[in-house]
Write an enzyme that holds these catalytic residues in place. Structure first.
Site, PDB file in Angstrom:
ATOM      1  N   CYS A   1     -14.437 -19.161 -44.434  1.00 45.13           N
ATOM      2  CA  CYS A   1     -13.241 -19.909 -44.842  1.00 45.13           C
ATOM      3  C   CYS A   1     -12.444 -20.359 -43.616  1.00 45.13           C
ATOM      4  CB  CYS A   1     -12.390 -19.031 -45.761  1.00 45.13           C
ATOM      5  SG  CYS A   1     -10.757 -19.694 -46.139  1.00 45.13           S
TER       6      CYS A   1
ATOM      7  N   CYS B   1      -8.681 -19.776 -43.686  1.00 41.09           N
ATOM      8  CA  CYS B   1      -8.356 -18.355 -43.505  1.00 41.09           C
ATOM      9  C   CYS B   1      -8.183 -18.042 -42.027  1.00 41.09           C
ATOM     10  CB  CYS B   1      -9.464 -17.479 -44.085  1.00 41.09           C
ATOM     11  SG  CYS B   1      -9.728 -17.679 -45.862  1.00 41.09           S
TER      12      CYS B   1
END
Length: 438
Positions: free
Chosen positions: A333, A336
């Protein structure tokens, strides 16, 4: 890009060609007058000439290249020119004529700038040339492909593919592209840019190739301890990832050479390699194969027993009464990774405050990706595995930041690519939770 067989490419060209001829008859009737008849006649002549060029070539790649080049000389503005460029590129690859393949791949890119596959091929061919101008063009193409991939909207996700799988595949592609651009920048001696791209690649998906390149740069800059660390990671990491893999024997030679410069001999090198392997090792033996299963009957978060990356259990019951800040993430991700410094900034402001606890909660299905990611990222916030907590709290998108009060009730939730104001808004939410009840 792996070349298709000549027969397959001829088939691809023939089928659309027939469709084009049908459209010319049924969907684009000639306008009255000489100009309409002339336009239709040129289209028919162009299509017929292409069919003949293909038929005359048979399965001879060299003949196909000659015939298609003659076709383009006769019909330089043919509607099928992009497909013809692609066919020439593939045939030239089969003939190991990289100069021809590069020429026509760049012609195709000029008329089809959205063709990322052809750009990746052009990048590889330009890298092989290796001169400054070629490397500069390669870096430019890599940047365009990265930009296109990073701006891919969610609407382009195949309907049958889960969001998590789609995001993971996008992250893998980005990791490969950043590694590719980092290699180019390394060849250009743009070391700062190369390190930034290679480290980005590694955090998106740890790869031996990215680690090897980082080792080379550290060695060039005479940071031998850093070079040893990177080469050790490159030697210990499995050969996975879209970016490809280095020659392990070469990595071993590079590692041995730097180790001898620092230590005078190879004494102790084996221990260093084993230590690198241990750092990269996945969850230790004995950890549940399906750790979420042990929490399936949990009625509240304090009945959950999570686990640390080293395999040790972490019961949330020990945190009852504390305010919990939870950042849900995964190695694939990208947002993230961008979130972590903001989350870490807030966590640092509450060091020593026993009323607030911060955790980065990993949701990866493949946990073998997590230790190598953390080995490089060196996050300050404690990391735990979700072990079903993400499903329990209905975390459906990454990243997600939750704040829970002392009773486990969600009092703050932000999902998706997070704003720059996250640190301020999360801090405000924590302060409200800490304030005494009126």
């Amino acid at each position: 890009m792996r070349p298709l067989s000549l027969a397959i490419f001829v088939a691809i060209l023939l089928a659309p060609g027939l469709a084009f001829a049908a459209q010319g008859a049924s969907q684009a009737p000639p306008k009255s007058g000489a100009s309409g008849e002339s336009s239709l006649g040129k289209a028919v002549d162009s299509n017929a000439a292409l069919q003949k060029a293909l038929a005359d070539s048979g399965n001879d790649a060299a003949a196909l290249v000659r015939n298609l080049k003659s076709y383009l000389a006769q019909f330089p503005d043919a509607p099928r020119a992009p497909e013809v460029y692609r066919a020439i590129v593939e045939a030239c690859q089969q003939l190991d004529d990289n100069s021809c393949a590069l020429e026509y791949s760049e012609l195709l890119i000029a008329v089809r700038p959205e063709d990322s596959d052809m750009m990746v091929l052009a990048i590889a061919l330009l890298q092989e040339k290796g001169d400054d101008a070629s490397l500069a063009r390669a870096a430019g193409y890599a940047t365009r492909v990265i930009d296109r991939v990073e701006k891919t909207p969610l609407s382009e996700k195949p309907p049958r593919q889960s969001l998590a799988d789609w995001q993971k595949k996008q992250a893998q592609l980005r990791a490969a592209l950043y590694c590719l651009r980092g290699q180019i920048e390394n060849s250009q001696r743009n070391y700062d840019l190369a390190v930034k791209d290679l480290e980005t690649s590694y955090t998106l998906g740890p790869s031996a190739l990215a680690a090897e390149q980082l080792g080379e740069i550290a060695e060039t800059q005479k940071d031998f301890q850093k070079a040893i660390e990177e080469y050790s990671l490159a030697f210990a990491l499995p050969d996975t990832g879209l970016a490809g893999a280095p020659d392990r024997r070469d990595v071993r030679r590079k590692l041995g050479n730097v180790w001898r410069q620092v230590h005078g001999s190879e004494l102790g090198l084996g221990d260093e390699i084993l230590a690198a392997y241990d750092r990269l090792a996945s969850a230790p033996p004995g950890l549940d194969a399906n750790p979420a299963a042990r929490n399936k009957d949990a009625k509240n978060i304090y009945e959950f027993v999570l686990s640390h990356p080293d395999g040790s259990p972490f019961p949330l019951a020990t945190l009852k009464g504390q305010i919990l800040a939870l950042s849900f993430w995964a190695t694939w991700c990208g947002p993230c990774r961008d979130l972590e410094p903001k989350f870490d900034q807030v966590a640092n402001n509450y060091l020593g405050n026993s009323k607030v606890a911060f955790f980065a909660v990993d949701t990866d299905e493949d946990r073998s990706l997590v230790p190598p990611f953390l080995a490089r990222a060196k996050w300050n916030v404690s990391v735990v595995y979700a072990d079903g907590l993400d499903d329990f709290l209905k975390v459906n998108f990454l990243p997600t930041v939750l704040l829970l009060d002392g009773n486990g009730k969600i009092i703050y939730c932000v999902t998706g690519p997070l704003p720059d104001s996250l640190a301020a808004s999360l801090t405000s939410a924590i302060q409200r939770a800490l304030a005494p009840a009126p």
